[in-house]
Every structure is written in structure tokens, then in C-alpha cells.
Design an enzyme around this catalytic site. Structure first.
Site, PDB file in Angstrom:
ATOM      1  N   GLY A 244       0.783  -1.231   0.000  1.00  0.00           N
ATOM      2  CA  GLY A 244       0.000   0.000   0.000  1.00  0.00           C
ATOM      3  C   GLY A 244       0.810   1.275   0.000  1.00  0.00           C
ATOM      4  O   GLY A 244       0.331   2.312  -0.476  1.00  0.00           O
TER       5      GLY A 244
ATOM      6  N   GLY B 233      12.683  -4.286   0.967  1.00  0.00           N
ATOM      7  CA  GLY B 233      13.296  -5.198   1.919  1.00  0.00           C
ATOM      8  C   GLY B 233      12.253  -5.661   2.915  1.00  0.00           C
ATOM      9  O   GLY B 233      12.129  -6.843   3.219  1.00  0.00           O
ATOM     10  N   GLY B 234      11.497  -4.713   3.430  1.00  0.00           N
ATOM     11  CA  GLY B 234      10.427  -5.040   4.361  1.00  0.00           C
ATOM     12  C   GLY B 234       9.380  -3.949   4.351  1.00  0.00           C
ATOM     13  O   GLY B 234       9.628  -2.828   3.900  1.00  0.00           O
ATOM     14  N   MET B 235       8.195  -4.279   4.822  1.00  0.00           N
ATOM     15  CA  MET B 235       7.120  -3.304   4.974  1.00  0.00           C
ATOM     16  C   MET B 235       6.502  -3.507   6.337  1.00  0.00           C
ATOM     17  O   MET B 235       6.086  -4.615   6.688  1.00  0.00           O
ATOM     18  CB  MET B 235       6.070  -3.483   3.867  1.00  0.00           C
ATOM     19  CG  MET B 235       4.947  -2.470   3.929  1.00  0.00           C
ATOM     20  SD  MET B 235       5.551  -0.780   3.720  1.00  0.00           S
ATOM     21  CE  MET B 235       4.421   0.102   4.800  1.00  0.00           C
ATOM     22  N   GLU B 236       6.433  -2.437   7.099  1.00  0.00           N
ATOM     23  CA  GLU B 236       6.151  -2.480   8.521  1.00  0.00           C
ATOM     24  C   GLU B 236       4.670  -2.608   8.862  1.00  0.00           C
ATOM     25  O   GLU B 236       4.176  -2.001   9.822  1.00  0.00           O
ATOM     26  CB  GLU B 236       6.711  -1.220   9.181  1.00  0.00           C
ATOM     27  CG  GLU B 236       6.084   0.095   8.709  1.00  0.00           C
ATOM     28  CD  GLU B 236       6.761   0.725   7.511  1.00  0.00           C
ATOM     29  OE1 GLU B 236       6.540   1.921   7.275  1.00  0.00           O
ATOM     30  OE2 GLU B 236       7.511   0.017   6.809  1.00  0.00           O
TER      31      GLU B 236
ATOM     32  N   HIS C 143      14.820  -3.051  11.754  1.00  0.00           N
ATOM     33  CA  HIS C 143      14.278  -1.838  11.143  1.00  0.00           C
ATOM     34  C   HIS C 143      12.752  -1.873  11.142  1.00  0.00           C
ATOM     35  O   HIS C 143      12.092  -0.919  11.581  1.00  0.00           O
ATOM     36  CB  HIS C 143      14.806  -1.705   9.712  1.00  0.00           C
ATOM     37  CG  HIS C 143      14.330  -0.478   9.003  1.00  0.00           C
ATOM     38  ND1 HIS C 143      15.059   0.691   8.966  1.00  0.00           N
ATOM     39  CD2 HIS C 143      13.197  -0.231   8.298  1.00  0.00           C
ATOM     40  CE1 HIS C 143      14.397   1.602   8.277  1.00  0.00           C
ATOM     41  NE2 HIS C 143      13.258   1.066   7.856  1.00  0.00           N
ATOM     42  N   GLU C 144      12.174  -2.975  10.655  1.00  0.00           N
ATOM     43  CA  GLU C 144      10.716  -3.042  10.561  1.00  0.00           C
ATOM     44  C   GLU C 144      10.074  -3.086  11.942  1.00  0.00           C
ATOM     45  O   GLU C 144       8.993  -2.516  12.149  1.00  0.00           O
ATOM     46  CB  GLU C 144      10.300  -4.253   9.728  1.00  0.00           C
ATOM     47  CG  GLU C 144      10.915  -4.309   8.332  1.00  0.00           C
ATOM     48  CD  GLU C 144      10.726  -3.033   7.528  1.00  0.00           C
ATOM     49  OE1 GLU C 144       9.749  -2.300   7.750  1.00  0.00           O
ATOM     50  OE2 GLU C 144      11.582  -2.755   6.666  1.00  0.00           O
TER      51      GLU C 144
ATOM     52  N   HIS D 103       9.725   0.339  13.342  1.00  0.00           N
ATOM     53  CA  HIS D 103       8.577   1.057  12.781  1.00  0.00           C
ATOM     54  C   HIS D 103       7.324   0.918  13.641  1.00  0.00           C
ATOM     55  O   HIS D 103       6.387   1.707  13.489  1.00  0.00           O
ATOM     56  CB  HIS D 103       8.274   0.543  11.377  1.00  0.00           C
ATOM     57  CG  HIS D 103       8.969   1.294  10.285  1.00  0.00           C
ATOM     58  ND1 HIS D 103       8.862   2.666  10.142  1.00  0.00           N
ATOM     59  CD2 HIS D 103       9.747   0.873   9.260  1.00  0.00           C
ATOM     60  CE1 HIS D 103       9.553   3.050   9.080  1.00  0.00           C
ATOM     61  NE2 HIS D 103      10.111   1.984   8.536  1.00  0.00           N
TER      62      HIS D 103
ATOM     63  N   GLU E 227      11.067   7.197   8.533  1.00  0.00           N
ATOM     64  CA  GLU E 227      12.260   6.428   8.192  1.00  0.00           C
ATOM     65  C   GLU E 227      13.523   6.873   8.915  1.00  0.00           C
ATOM     66  O   GLU E 227      14.352   6.043   9.288  1.00  0.00           O
ATOM     67  CB  GLU E 227      12.479   6.445   6.679  1.00  0.00           C
ATOM     68  CG  GLU E 227      11.336   5.808   5.896  1.00  0.00           C
ATOM     69  CD  GLU E 227      11.114   4.334   6.238  1.00  0.00           C
ATOM     70  OE1 GLU E 227      11.966   3.740   6.917  1.00  0.00           O
ATOM     71  OE2 GLU E 227      10.084   3.782   5.819  1.00  0.00           O
TER      72      GLU E 227
ATOM     73  N   ASP F 242       6.456   7.939  -4.582  1.00  0.00           N
ATOM     74  CA  ASP F 242       7.375   6.826  -4.828  1.00  0.00           C
ATOM     75  C   ASP F 242       8.707   7.322  -5.387  1.00  0.00           C
ATOM     76  O   ASP F 242       9.756   6.705  -5.166  1.00  0.00           O
ATOM     77  CB  ASP F 242       6.768   5.842  -5.831  1.00  0.00           C
ATOM     78  CG  ASP F 242       5.704   4.944  -5.205  1.00  0.00           C
ATOM     79  OD1 ASP F 242       5.632   4.906  -3.964  1.00  0.00           O
ATOM     80  OD2 ASP F 242       4.966   4.297  -5.947  1.00  0.00           O
TER      81      ASP F 242
ATOM     82  N   TYR G  29      15.906   8.303   4.991  1.00  0.00           N
ATOM     83  CA  TYR G  29      16.377   7.271   5.908  1.00  0.00           C
ATOM     84  C   TYR G  29      17.646   7.713   6.639  1.00  0.00           C
ATOM     85  O   TYR G  29      17.672   7.839   7.867  1.00  0.00           O
ATOM     86  CB  TYR G  29      16.675   5.979   5.134  1.00  0.00           C
ATOM     87  CG  TYR G  29      15.468   5.271   4.570  1.00  0.00           C
ATOM     88  CD1 TYR G  29      14.996   4.104   5.156  1.00  0.00           C
ATOM     89  CD2 TYR G  29      14.814   5.741   3.438  1.00  0.00           C
ATOM     90  CE1 TYR G  29      13.906   3.417   4.643  1.00  0.00           C
ATOM     91  CE2 TYR G  29      13.711   5.075   2.908  1.00  0.00           C
ATOM     92  CZ  TYR G  29      13.263   3.915   3.520  1.00  0.00           C
ATOM     93  OH  TYR G  29      12.179   3.255   3.002  1.00  0.00           O
TER      94      TYR G  29
ATOM     95  N   LYS H  72      15.677  -1.962  -4.134  1.00  0.00           N
ATOM     96  CA  LYS H  72      16.990  -1.530  -3.657  1.00  0.00           C
ATOM     97  C   LYS H  72      18.110  -2.101  -4.512  1.00  0.00           C
ATOM     98  O   LYS H  72      19.131  -1.439  -4.727  1.00  0.00           O
ATOM     99  CB  LYS H  72      17.172  -1.974  -2.207  1.00  0.00           C
ATOM    100  CG  LYS H  72      18.572  -1.720  -1.652  1.00  0.00           C
ATOM    101  CD  LYS H  72      18.718  -2.274  -0.252  1.00  0.00           C
ATOM    102  CE  LYS H  72      20.137  -2.068   0.266  1.00  0.00           C
ATOM    103  NZ  LYS H  72      20.331  -2.603   1.631  1.00  0.00           N
TER     104      LYS H  72
END
Length: 658
Positions: free
Chosen positions: A183, A318-321, A345-346, A349, A368, A431, A439, A614
Site C-alpha cells: 500500500g 526489503g520489508g514493509m512495517e 528496522h521493521e 517502525h 524512516e 514513490d 532514511y 533496492k
């Protein structure tokens, strides 16, 4: 002008000035008095001025007018159709409205809106307005007097950008299909008709009907972990979910597939395709320790469980929190826990991003930058200072490269405005702002504050910040007021000397940034020098190198590196065959730069085997910079890889590979 609007405007103006404390304090006191008269608590009172700014902030990436009518809850009843590759059903929206509100405006893009009714089933008039490719179309619904619920009947379409439908061949198990959502930033509107702004926090519930051999998971409490029968449909089962805490819409997430689960602790566990579950669970076995370390730093975890879902390789990040359920790329499964900083990291968040959320995408650094700083602290607590310091240095190194790319004359990626922590993104797809700046520059800002105030004071401030604004959204302007009040103590001279305004609103890096250091990486530099001066690769003192050390080694080799030297390194350490995605990425960048042919099969395999932005974006940029062979290879490989990439990745790479 209404009092709240007047106060918010004055406070915002003060926040943007290096010295604006009197105005700011008057705004805070005035608003505080008003809130006290309406029964606000002292803690609410402390946050009054910042939240007044947030309440009047306009999100340029949403059509919603939340001051008139806003969505407070979303209830989904959707069926997954894997043949048509759509979700179809209803979204029942609970509204909070002004007394005289006549309509509510939702964000939609690439949705098939079939009808809209009130809670009783009576049809409501609606129109889809003119829109654009980035934001989609506003869905304006006429409201009867006092309407508190509306039901939107709809289906997703193939043009939506949030959902990626995978064939069995694109999954790890190769037998069953898979679908997942992404999302962030403004893609939720392509699978849910709602007010898609991070400032409009919403609770949600859901009933998701799927084929009986598949499992649905969401970023919410699982009410029916095993699913339940669907009357009259023996080949289907339904899963129910409930998120009672208000979250930003981009954090509503779903995945459906051949998914299994393994607990890692009393509050943590791993979901993954059954074919990869064992490897994923082994890699992330330290999750419970990370959670406890995070709570020790910044207060109780407020989301119940913390689980991770390892997705198929096409996942673009890499990840989504997503709350309660981080979505993660399988590229972090290296077999030795060397890349688990992503989980730190996630997890971070859960405080910075989920508990306190950027109100607009121009305030992205509040998510971030805080999280990168917090990630480092978690890694230090669990794995030690040396490892955390190495990761900080690598992040700083990436930031320097990004700043150079964004400011170098003639660079195809030059955009000096994107070196700001608070850029102007009006008319720009958020985006496209994705880079190391929010970050790593954001984290560097907090490290600068740590260097001045010390960890004890900064930790106390951050812990208080998360408490004051829990389950609220925040802007940069509002953050400045809170920082002045609770850390700077309204010391105008101190604010000026710390260059707060320059950090948050100006281009580039202020000269009081504190560059991180690492003794272990300093030793790596000596081995880089030894190799470039003739020491054979096999004789280097690198036997115990960790992933960060190898990343540093590879990214500090000179441009004069020869193909023969590349071959020496590859023969000695097998870089072209490594399963560590970060090391492989650094190696492949070198291989492109020096046209090292033996690594080209690995390059093609890497680009076609995963879609993490990435890695994918820089590698295609590097190929396109190599005239002739590089451009030809980029076009040929992208033709193969593109169908397997998520739309978020395709959106960027399409502009690179012409």
C-alpha cells in the site's frame, strides 16, 4: 478565520522559522486553554499545538476533505478470485462528519465501483471525478442527513498497483498461486476505496474468502486462524481479522497463499510459504530478543503480536512495517542471520511510523529517519556495538553516494530538492522521492542530537514523543514545536547553533553532521590497500569477515581494478555464487563497472530471480550507463524480468530502461 485554523497557521509559520518561539508558545498556550475548557487532559494539553498543525495540514496526494467527513473505520468483505485475479465485494465505511456535511470524498484508482448504498441498502448517488494517473479519481458520495455508514460495492482491476497476483511458477512452492498487497505510499486506493492519506487514521475489520487450500493473513488480529466454512461453497473458506488501533491506510495489508506459521517466542513468529518456512524461521529466531530490546529503549510494544511474513521474491522492498505483521523479502535469508537488521528496522517502525506516523509524504523522514536510528540501537543492544557501528557506516556511505547522485551536474538522477528532509512533492509521485535521504539523513539528524544531548536525554525525549503522539500523525512543522518544547526548552540560541532549520528544510548536509566510525571497517581499509598494492586475494586477512565487512571491502575497491584482480577475488571467495544478497549486489556492481564476464550469468539470475527495488534499480542504472553491451543486456534481461516485478518496481525501472 476559525480559532483552530488561526492557531495552526500561526504555529506552522513559527515552526518554519529558526527563531519563532514567542509566536509558537502563544499558539500553544492559547490552544491549550481552549482544550482545557473542553476537558482535555494535561498530557493531551502538551501535544495541543503540534496536533493543531496536523489537523489543518493538506495532503496533496489525497482528494479527501477530512475536516468535513472522514473515514474512521473500514469493514471489508472480499472474495479472492484467482482466475480473474481480482478481489470483489464490499467496503463498509464508518464516517465522522460535520453536522451539515453533504458528501464524503474517497480516493480511488483503477477500481470498478459498482454501486454505493447506505447501511440499510438504499442507493446513494456517487460520481467518479476527473483525476490523473498518479492519484486516480475522487469518488464523491452524496450523504443523507446524519449518515454514518456507507457501503461501496466494488472490484479491483488488472490496472491496480497495490496487488500482485503470482502464478504457482512464481512462488517458492511452485504448486499454488499467491497474492500480496503493497500500500505504501498511495497504492491502497487501488484495492480499497477509502481516504488514502496517512493523516486519516482508520481502524479496520475484514472477512476474506479464499480457495480452501490457501490461507489469508492481514496486518490485524487473526480472529479465525484456521478459517471458517462458507455456506454453500465447499471449495472456499473465510478468514476474519480485526485491527482495533487506528492506523494509516497504507498499513492495511493482505497476503493469500500456501502459508504456514512457526512461533519464535511468546509474542513473535514467522509466516512464510510452507516451502521456505523452516529456513525463514531459523533466520529470524532472534525476533523475541529484538522486541524486548526495543521495549527497553522506547516503551511498551502496543500492537499485541509481532510476526514476520516472508513473501515471494517479487516483493519490491526489503520489508514493509504492516502492524502486527511485517512483510519481508526472502533476499534477507542468507543462512547466517547476517542481514537480520532488516527485522530490527521493521520492528522499530512499530513506534516510528506505525505508532506515530508521517502525516504527509513530504514528512516521510519522520517515519524512516527515526526508524534507522532506532534500528541501530536495537542492533547494538542485541548484537553488540561493533556490528551496529558497521551498519551505521555503511548507511552513511550510501547516503554520500545518493547526495552526489542528486546534486551532480549532468546526472540523470539529479534533483537537489530531494536532498531535503522536507521536500515539496506537490504534483510528484511520492514513490519517486524514495532514496537514502529520508532514511540516512534523518538518522544522522538524530545522531547529531545524541552527540549534543547524550543518549540519556535523547532517549527520554524520544520515549516521551512516542507517548505524546501515540496513534497520531505528525508533520515536520509540528515536530519542530515539540522538539523546541521538550528537548531544546525554547532556547533560541541553542536551536540556531544546532542548525535545526537547516537540517529539516534546507538542501544537502549541515556541517555539524557526525559521521559514524567503525574500528572493524578501518581494518578492512588496510586489506583493500594491501590487495590493490599486489597482495594476492587468497593471502588477505579476511577469514572472519562478516557481511558488513565484505560490503565495505567491495565498495572501496578502486576504479582501476582489473579483470584479472576480479577473477582472483571470485576464485578465492566465490562472490558470484554467494547467497548473501547484499554482498552479491556489491559484487555485481563491480562486475558491471569492469565488464567481468564470469559474473554476467549471476547478474541475470539475480535480476530475474527477485524484484527488490533496492537492488534492481541501481543494477539496471549501472547497465544502462555501459554503452553497447550494457544497454543491450539491460533491455534483454528486463524483458524477461519485468513480468515478475511488482508495479512499484516496474514504475521506476520503466523510466531507466528505455
Amino acid at each position: 478565520m476559525p480559532a483552530l485554523s488561526r492557531i495552526a497557521k500561526a504555529a506552522t509559520k513559527a515552526a518554519r522559522q529558526p527563531i519563532g518561539l514567542i509566536t509558537c508558545l502563544i499558539a500553544a498556550l492559547t490552544l491549550s486553554a481552549g482544550l482545557m475548557m473542553t476537558g482535555c487532559t494535561p498530557r493531551d494539553n502538551e501535544a495541543a499545538a503540534p496536533l493543531a498543525i496536523v489537523a489543518k495540514t493538506v495532503d496533496d496526494h489525497s482528494y479527501a476533505r477530512p475536516q468535513e467527513a472522514r473515514v474512521s473505520h473500514v469493514d471489508l468483505d472480499l472474495t479472492a478470485d484467482f482466475n480473474q485475479k481480482i478481489l470483489k465485494g464490499t467496503a463498509t465505511l464508518t464516517l465522522v462528519t460535520e453536522a451539515n456535511a453533504k458528501q464524503v470524498i474517497l480516493d480511488t484508482r483503477a477500481l470498478d465501483i459498482q454501486s454505493v448504498t447506505d447501511a440499510s441498502g438504499a442507493p446513494l448517488k456517487f460520481t467518479l471525478g476527473k483525476g490523473n494517473d498518479m492519484m486516480g479519481k475522487p469518488l464523491t458520495i452524496e450523504l443523507p442527513q446524519g449518515a454514518q455508514k456507507i457501503v461501496v460495492h466494488y472490484a479491483t482491476t488488472k490496472d491496480g498497483t497495490a496487488l500482485q497476483w503470482l502464478s504457482p511458477e512464481q512462488t517458492a512452492g511452485k504448486k499454488l498461486p499467491f497474492v500480496f498487497s503493497q500500500g505504501e505510499e498511495i497504492h491502497t486506493r487501488t484495492w480499497i476505496p477509502t481516504q488514502d492519506s496517512p493523516a486519516i487514521r482508520q481502524t479496520y475489520s475484514a472477512r476474506i474468502v479464499v480457495p480452501s487450500n490457501l490461507v489469508a493473513v492481514m496486518s490485524a488480529d487473526r480472529l479465525t486462524p484456521e478459517g471458517e466454512k462458507v455456506p454453500g461453497h465447499a471449495a472456499q473458506r473465510a478468514f476474519r481479522f480485526d485491527m482495533k488501533k487506528p492506523i494509516a491506510p497504507y498499513l492495511i495489508a493482505i497476503a493469500i497463499g500456501d502459508i504456514g506459521f512457526k512461533a519464535e517466542g511468546s509474542r513473535t513468529g514467522v509466516y512464510a510459504e510452507k516451502a521456505t518456512l523452516a529456513a525463514a524461521a531459523s533466520e529470524f529466531s532472534d525476533m523475541q530478543s529484538m522486541l524486548e530490546a526495543a521495549e527497553k529503549l522506547y516503551g511498551p510494544y502496543q500492537w499485541g503480536r509481532y510476526d514476520v511474513l516472508v513473501l515471494p521474491p517479487s516483493f519490491p522492498f526489503g520489508g514493509m512495517e504492516n502492524p502486527t505483521l511485517t512483510f519481508a523479502t526472502p533476499t534477507v535469508i542468507a543462512g547466517d542471520k547476517s542481514l537480520v537488521s532488516l527485522v530490527a528496522h521493521e520492528l522499530a517502525h512499530s513506534w516510528s511510523g506505525n505508532l506515530v506516523t508521517n502525516a504527509t509524504w513530504e514528512d516521510f523522514w519522520l517515519n524512516e529517519g527515526f526508524t534507522v536510528y532506532f534500528e541501530g540501537r536495537i542492533m547494538e543492544e542485541v548484537y553488540g556495538k561493533d556490528r551496529a557501528d558497521m551498519l551505521r557506516v555503511l548507511g552513511w556511505q550510501d547516503l554520500q553516494g545518493t547526495l552526489k547522485d542528486l546534486t551532480e551536474p549532468g546526472s540523470k538522477t539529479a534533483n537537489p530538492d530531494f536532498t531535503r528532509l522536507h521536500p515539496d512533492l506537490k504534483g510528484i509521485n511520492p514513490d519517486d522521492y524514495f532514496s537514502d535521504v529520508p532514511y540516512e539523513k534523518g538518522a544522522a539528524f538524530l545522531r547529531m542530537l545524541e552527540a549534543h544531548f547524550g543518549r540519556k536525554k535523547l532517549d527520554a525525549y524520544l520515549k516521551g514523543y512516542f507517548q505524546r503522539y501515540a496513534f497520531q500523525s505528525m508533520t515536520t512543522d509540528a515536530f519542530v514545536i515539540d522538539l523546541r518544547t521538550h528537548l531544546l526548552h525554547n532556547d533560541a540560541d541553542l536551536e540556531k547553533s544546532l542548525k535545526i532549520h537547516q537540517w529539516l528544510y534546507d538542501k544537502g548536509m549541515p556541517d555539524n553532521a557526525v559521521a559514524p566510525t567503525s574500528a572493524l571497517l578501518d581494518e578492512v581499509s588496510a586489506q583493500v590497500l594491501a590487495f590493490t598494492e599486489g597482495t594476492p586475494a587468497k593471502d588477505l586477512k579476511v577469514a572472519d569477515y562478516s557481511s558488513p565487512q565484505w560490503q565495505y571491502f567491495l565498495t572501496h575497491l578502486p576504479d582501476t581494478l582489473t579483470v584479472e584482480q576480479m577473477a582472483q577475488l571470485d576464485d578465492a571467495y566465490g562472490f558470484s555464487k554467494t547467497h548473501n544478497s547484499e554482498i552479491l549486489f556489491a559484487w555485481l556492481q563491480l562486475a558491471i563497472q569492469h565488464h567481468y564476464q564470469p559474473a554476467m550469468p549471476a547478474l541475470e539470475s539475480f535480476l530475474t530471480g527477485q524484484g527488490r527495488r533496492k537492488f534492481v534499480v541501481p543494477l539496471f542504472r549501472s547497465l544502462m550507463a555501459q554503452e553497447g553491451w550494457g544497454v543491450d543486456m539491460a533491455k534483454a534481461v528486463y524483458a524477461k524480468a519485468r513480468p515478475g516485478y511488482h508495479d512499484v518496481t516496474r514504475h521506476t525501472v520503466d523510466d531507466i530502461v528505455k
